[in-house]
Design a protein around this motif. Sequence first.
Motif, PDB file in Angstrom:
ATOM      1  N   ALA A   1       0.842  -1.207   0.000  1.00  0.00           N
ATOM      2  CA  ALA A   1       0.000   0.000   0.000  1.00  0.00           C
ATOM      3  C   ALA A   1       0.875   1.254   0.000  1.00  0.00           C
ATOM      4  N   HIS A   2       1.984   1.173   0.722  1.00  0.00           N
ATOM      5  CA  HIS A   2       2.907   2.314   0.751  1.00  0.00           C
ATOM      6  C   HIS A   2       3.551   2.525  -0.623  1.00  0.00           C
ATOM      7  N   VAL A   3       3.931   1.419  -1.245  1.00  0.00           N
ATOM      8  CA  VAL A   3       4.545   1.511  -2.582  1.00  0.00           C
ATOM      9  C   VAL A   3       3.559   2.147  -3.559  1.00  0.00           C
ATOM     10  N   ILE A   4       2.322   1.689  -3.499  1.00  0.00           N
ATOM     11  CA  ILE A   4       1.290   2.249  -4.390  1.00  0.00           C
ATOM     12  C   ILE A   4       1.113   3.738  -4.111  1.00  0.00           C
TER      13      ILE A   4
ATOM     14  N   ALA B   1       7.973   6.812 -17.881  1.00  0.00           N
ATOM     15  CA  ALA B   1       7.479   6.234 -16.634  1.00  0.00           C
ATOM     16  C   ALA B   1       8.473   5.223 -16.068  1.00  0.00           C
ATOM     17  N   MET B   2       9.049   4.426 -16.964  1.00  0.00           N
ATOM     18  CA  MET B   2      10.020   3.425 -16.524  1.00  0.00           C
ATOM     19  C   MET B   2      11.240   4.090 -15.887  1.00  0.00           C
ATOM     20  N   ALA B   3      11.700   5.165 -16.523  1.00  0.00           N
ATOM     21  CA  ALA B   3      12.871   5.876 -15.990  1.00  0.00           C
ATOM     22  C   ALA B   3      12.573   6.411 -14.588  1.00  0.00           C
ATOM     23  N   ARG B   4      11.371   6.956 -14.422  1.00  0.00           N
ATOM     24  CA  ARG B   4      11.017   7.509 -13.112  1.00  0.00           C
ATOM     25  C   ARG B   4      10.875   6.391 -12.067  1.00  0.00           C
ATOM     26  N   LEU B   5      10.286   5.276 -12.496  1.00  0.00           N
ATOM     27  CA  LEU B   5      10.137   4.152 -11.568  1.00  0.00           C
ATOM     28  C   LEU B   5      11.504   3.672 -11.075  1.00  0.00           C
TER      29      LEU B   5
ATOM     30  N   LEU C   1      12.080   4.164  -2.725  1.00  0.00           N
ATOM     31  CA  LEU C   1      11.675   2.778  -2.472  1.00  0.00           C
ATOM     32  C   LEU C   1      12.886   1.848  -2.353  1.00  0.00           C
ATOM     33  N   SER C   2      14.003   2.411  -1.963  1.00  0.00           N
ATOM     34  CA  SER C   2      15.228   1.595  -1.941  1.00  0.00           C
ATOM     35  C   SER C   2      15.158   0.468  -0.906  1.00  0.00           C
TER      36      SER C   2
ATOM     37  N   ALA D   1      11.653  -4.417  -8.786  1.00  0.00           N
ATOM     38  CA  ALA D   1      12.104  -4.225 -10.170  1.00  0.00           C
ATOM     39  C   ALA D   1      10.885  -3.844 -10.988  1.00  0.00           C
ATOM     40  N   ALA D   2      11.126  -3.063 -12.046  1.00  0.00           N
ATOM     41  CA  ALA D   2      10.016  -2.638 -12.913  1.00  0.00           C
ATOM     42  C   ALA D   2      10.156  -3.322 -14.266  1.00  0.00           C
ATOM     43  N   TYR D   3       9.043  -3.764 -14.789  1.00  0.00           N
ATOM     44  CA  TYR D   3       9.030  -4.434 -16.091  1.00  0.00           C
ATOM     45  C   TYR D   3       7.950  -3.812 -16.960  1.00  0.00           C
TER      46      TYR D   3
END
Lengths: 468, 235
Positions: free
Chosen positions: A81-84, A292-296, A304-305, A310-312
Amino acid sequence: MSTLSLALRNLQRNRRRSLATLLALVIGGASILLFGGYVQNIVYGMQTGYVRGGGHLQLQHRDYFLFGSADPTAYGIADYAHVIDVVAHDPVLAPLLTVVTPSLEFGGIAGNFAAGVSRTIFASGIVVADRNAMLRWNDYGFPGTPRMLALTGSSADAAVIGMGVARVLRLCDALHLEHCPQPQAAAPATGAALPQDVALLTDRDSAAAAGTSTGADGEGARLELLAATVGGAPNVARLNVVKAEAQGVKEADDAYIELHLNQAQRLLYGPARPEVTAIALQLHHTAEIPAAMARLRQLIATTLSGYPLAAYDFETLNPYYGQTIGMFNAIFSFISLLIAAIVLFTVGNTMNAAVVERTVEIGTLRAMGVRRGGIRRLFVAEAVLLGVFGAVLGVLAALALAALINGSGLTWTPPGNVDPIHLHVRVWGEMRMLLGTAAGLLLVTVFSAWWPARRAARLQVVEALRHV
Amino acid sequence: MNTLTLTDVHKTYRLDKIDVPALCDINLNVRPQCFTVLSGTSGSGKTTLLNLIGCIDRPDRGEIMVAGQRVAALSDDALSDFRLRHIGFVFQNFNLLPVLTAYENVEYPLLLISTKPAARRKRVQELLSAVGLSRHAEHWPGQLSGGQRQRVAIARALATAPELVLADEPTANLDSHTGDAIIALMRTMQREYSATFVFSSHDPKVLLAADDAVQLKDGRIVSATRRRGAEGLSS
């Protein structure tokens, strides 16, 4: 009298031959564009399906994509929920997003213990409202309104299953399914009654979770879903099957179950803090994926470290998409190559005939003082005119035919689809394809005229004047 | 200064691995602004000589000087430019461009040398008027008689005001009456435009109209006769 107007008049000398050549160019150009438009529509259709189903991007545990299917709870996103919240309220990402939604995917065994049958399944726990919002994404203007999910408005213990699951678990009658064959000789029920310990588990779970449920022994289609909890113990949920839907692919049809996220989390995490296996992000436009990917990735490295994320993008998550595009590109290239070869020989033949017919004229022009380059330019100019007319008429023909096809109401069922869709050919607005095809056609035409033009320019004046 | 000088010119054609001499030891000075006829039987070398003079073929040996320019050293493009400005051609079969009107056929060489539109228009009208075809300016070659086509060809040959006009059997495809008219016209134009005319013919009437006559036989000049004018014709 410019070279182009002289070339135009020369083309009009043998109108039948020029028209035949032009026709070859028009048919060639229109064929490429129509096939390209058809392929483009398939690609957009597939993309729309994937984006509606799973978003443009997904955040996952960094090892989930490769190892998570064996043990999804080991690769969940804790405190999702925090990540979202971070993603949805990020000043860079927020304007790009339409939906951010969590999901939980896992494997298990679904059983109809009353019928004594069970099978392995894969299940997806979703937030129905979010998924319905994702279904509204229609960046490519496909006609019609997508159907809302069958889980919409359903009870907390509701589930939607694949037609194959319904068939194998003998739920066809209970779901009033047509075209759902039954085995000629029913296998003897090996588990006529739910084991007592499992029954206890499911009764307690159902009572706790589903205030609106019809209850453990209520009417309707029910199945028991057995899965391993985060601690490794077995857990069972008794689900109320609201609908069986064809999934398009038999493997999915025979194994897919969709349920509410809360229900899935209760099954896998019980009283423990629930997690999800993915957070899907749907963007306004596919072209915004790189930004968006770059920002993620920035967020994963900073804010969010603490999360092993990982983002896909959807192309990575669905290799079939890239493979399909690759296959269609190969077919498109092959067809384009064939058509280019036909155009090459047709125009080359026309130009060769023109050079032979006009040999004396070439000699006359050279004698008058036209340079070799001037003769070459004259024939190339004729090819350029043929190419330009062919390309323009080819584009117009393709647009007209595409409009005709799109308005004809023809339908087809693409691979992996359940329902037939309108046969649509996307030519209008596809500027890259239109310009690329027109330029390619022009290039091939000029190239095919180059050798005859060179031959004409290299004729010896005296020999040319003697030609009979 | 002579418009045209040929010194020790040789030309051999190779046919099926056999060398066939077409011209041998040709030495010729053509007087400027004269009407010179190359005569001889078929195969005597008239057309080969005209081709060499017209810079559309190159000799195997010897030197050709046209309008003060040694042409042997010129590249193909330079020769094209040279022909455009200094040499006009009249062909036996007229060789008009069928996709151009009479006006445009005469205009075409002027376009190649980038003559300004007004000057171009004036020149074309003047030439068409001089050959008596002002009213046929917009006719296509296919709409003209043989004589009319040859008139257009003469006007076209003179369009860039060349020093030298070459005509290969210009009356061969015309009836005698039309042929006479064409010879008369060429004579008039030669005088009016002060050009040097060299043409091949075996028509006795053409020979009568010539200032100078050069007779060829088996690729050699057998006689060179000055029929009119004070200066000599050397060979």
